[in-house]
Motif scaffolding. Sequence first.
Motif, short mmCIF file in Angstrom:
data_model
loop_
_atom_site.label_atom_id
_atom_site.label_comp_id
_atom_site.label_asym_id
_atom_site.label_seq_id
_atom_site.Cartn_x
_atom_site.Cartn_y
_atom_site.Cartn_z
N PHE A 103 0.81 -1.22 0.00
CA PHE A 103 0.00 0.00 0.00
C PHE A 103 0.85 1.27 0.00
CE2 PHE A 103 -3.04 -3.13 1.48
CZ PHE A 103 -4.19 -2.77 0.78
N THR A 104 2.17 1.13 -0.02
CA THR A 104 3.07 2.28 -0.04
C THR A 104 3.45 2.61 -1.49
OG1 THR A 104 5.08 0.94 0.12
CG2 THR A 104 4.04 1.65 2.21
N PRO A 105 3.90 3.84 -1.75
CA PRO A 105 4.29 4.20 -3.13
C PRO A 105 5.40 3.32 -3.70
CG PRO A 105 4.07 6.17 -1.80
CD PRO A 105 3.95 5.00 -0.86
N GLU A 106 6.32 2.84 -2.84
CA GLU A 106 7.40 1.97 -3.32
C GLU A 106 6.86 0.60 -3.71
OE1 GLU A 106 7.42 3.28 -0.17
OE2 GLU A 106 8.76 4.98 -0.45
N GLY A 107 5.81 0.18 -3.04
CA GLY A 107 5.14 -1.07 -3.36
C GLY A 107 5.97 -2.30 -3.07
N VAL A 108 5.47 -3.42 -3.55
CA VAL A 108 6.12 -4.72 -3.35
C VAL A 108 6.15 -5.45 -4.69
CG1 VAL A 108 5.91 -6.97 -2.23
CG2 VAL A 108 5.42 -4.91 -0.94
N ARG A 109 7.30 -6.03 -4.99
CA ARG A 109 7.45 -6.85 -6.19
C ARG A 109 7.25 -8.31 -5.75
NH1 ARG A 109 13.15 -4.79 -7.86
NH2 ARG A 109 13.13 -6.72 -9.02
N PHE A 110 5.99 -8.71 -5.64
CA PHE A 110 5.65 -10.04 -5.14
C PHE A 110 6.31 -11.14 -5.95
CE2 PHE A 110 2.03 -7.71 -3.31
CZ PHE A 110 2.06 -8.21 -2.02
N PHE A 111 6.45 -10.93 -7.25
CA PHE A 111 6.99 -11.96 -8.13
C PHE A 111 8.41 -11.64 -8.57
CE2 PHE A 111 2.36 -12.10 -8.55
CZ PHE A 111 2.15 -13.39 -8.10
N TYR A 112 9.20 -11.16 -7.61
CA TYR A 112 10.61 -10.90 -7.84
C TYR A 112 11.24 -12.11 -8.52
CZ TYR A 112 15.48 -9.84 -6.83
OH TYR A 112 16.82 -9.60 -6.95
N PRO A 113 12.05 -11.93 -9.53
CA PRO A 113 12.73 -10.74 -10.00
C PRO A 113 11.95 -9.87 -10.99
CG PRO A 113 13.65 -12.64 -11.11
CD PRO A 113 12.59 -13.15 -10.16
N SER A 114 10.70 -10.16 -11.21
CA SER A 114 9.89 -9.30 -12.07
C SER A 114 9.92 -7.87 -11.54
CB SER A 114 8.44 -9.80 -12.10
OG SER A 114 7.61 -8.86 -12.71
N LYS A 115 9.92 -6.91 -12.43
CA LYS A 115 9.95 -5.50 -12.05
C LYS A 115 8.57 -4.96 -11.67
CE LYS A 115 14.31 -4.83 -13.28
NZ LYS A 115 15.29 -5.00 -12.27
N LYS A 116 7.52 -5.72 -11.94
CA LYS A 116 6.15 -5.29 -11.67
C LYS A 116 5.90 -5.21 -10.17
CE LYS A 116 1.72 -4.68 -12.66
NZ LYS A 116 1.30 -3.32 -12.50
N ALA A 117 5.53 -4.01 -9.71
CA ALA A 117 5.26 -3.81 -8.29
C ALA A 117 3.79 -3.45 -8.09
CB ALA A 117 6.14 -2.70 -7.73
N ILE A 118 3.26 -3.88 -6.97
CA ILE A 118 1.92 -3.48 -6.56
C ILE A 118 2.13 -2.40 -5.51
CG2 ILE A 118 -0.20 -4.21 -5.42
CD1 ILE A 118 0.29 -6.98 -6.66
N SER A 119 1.51 -1.22 -5.72
CA SER A 119 1.77 -0.10 -4.83
C SER A 119 0.49 0.69 -4.55
CB SER A 119 2.82 0.82 -5.45
OG SER A 119 2.37 1.32 -6.69
#
Length: 151
Positions: A103-119
């Motif tokens: 929920f933060t602007p930096e978000g989380v890359r749940f599927f690391y190393p994918s660059k897609k973040a949920i923020s």
Amino acid sequence: MLNRTHLVIALFFVLLFFPLVENKITFSLIALFSSMVPVIDVSTSKLGKRRIFRPLQFFIKHRGFFHSLLFMVLILSFFLVFYPAGAFAFFVGYSSHLIADSFTPEGVRFFYPSKKAISGNIKSGGKLEKLVFILFVFLDVFLIFIRFFRI
């Protein structure tokens, strides 16, 4: 989010699942501790200050590997093999941290190393996070009364 916010959110989920677990003290300790594990890659965090984690901080970027489902699955596998009773507690604490940080602007890359973040829009240490902290403190107190005082 700040450490205190992660702890009150994790405590909420600990209290929520309290009736379902046998060893409540162990469950609580593992869940609360694991809510702080994703920030071992930050030298100023409670756990990151420990010398044992310093080498990791040279190689791992914050909100990378340790903020991913991949790391969570690896640690869950360890728990399932060596201490199955702690697996659910680890999952509760660790996932509460990841979800809160998403929920933060930096978000989380749940599927690391994918660059897609949920923020989201909740800035760490900002007014909205303080509101979230206060909300979860009230929810924790409410659940404590329900669980321990049967009100």
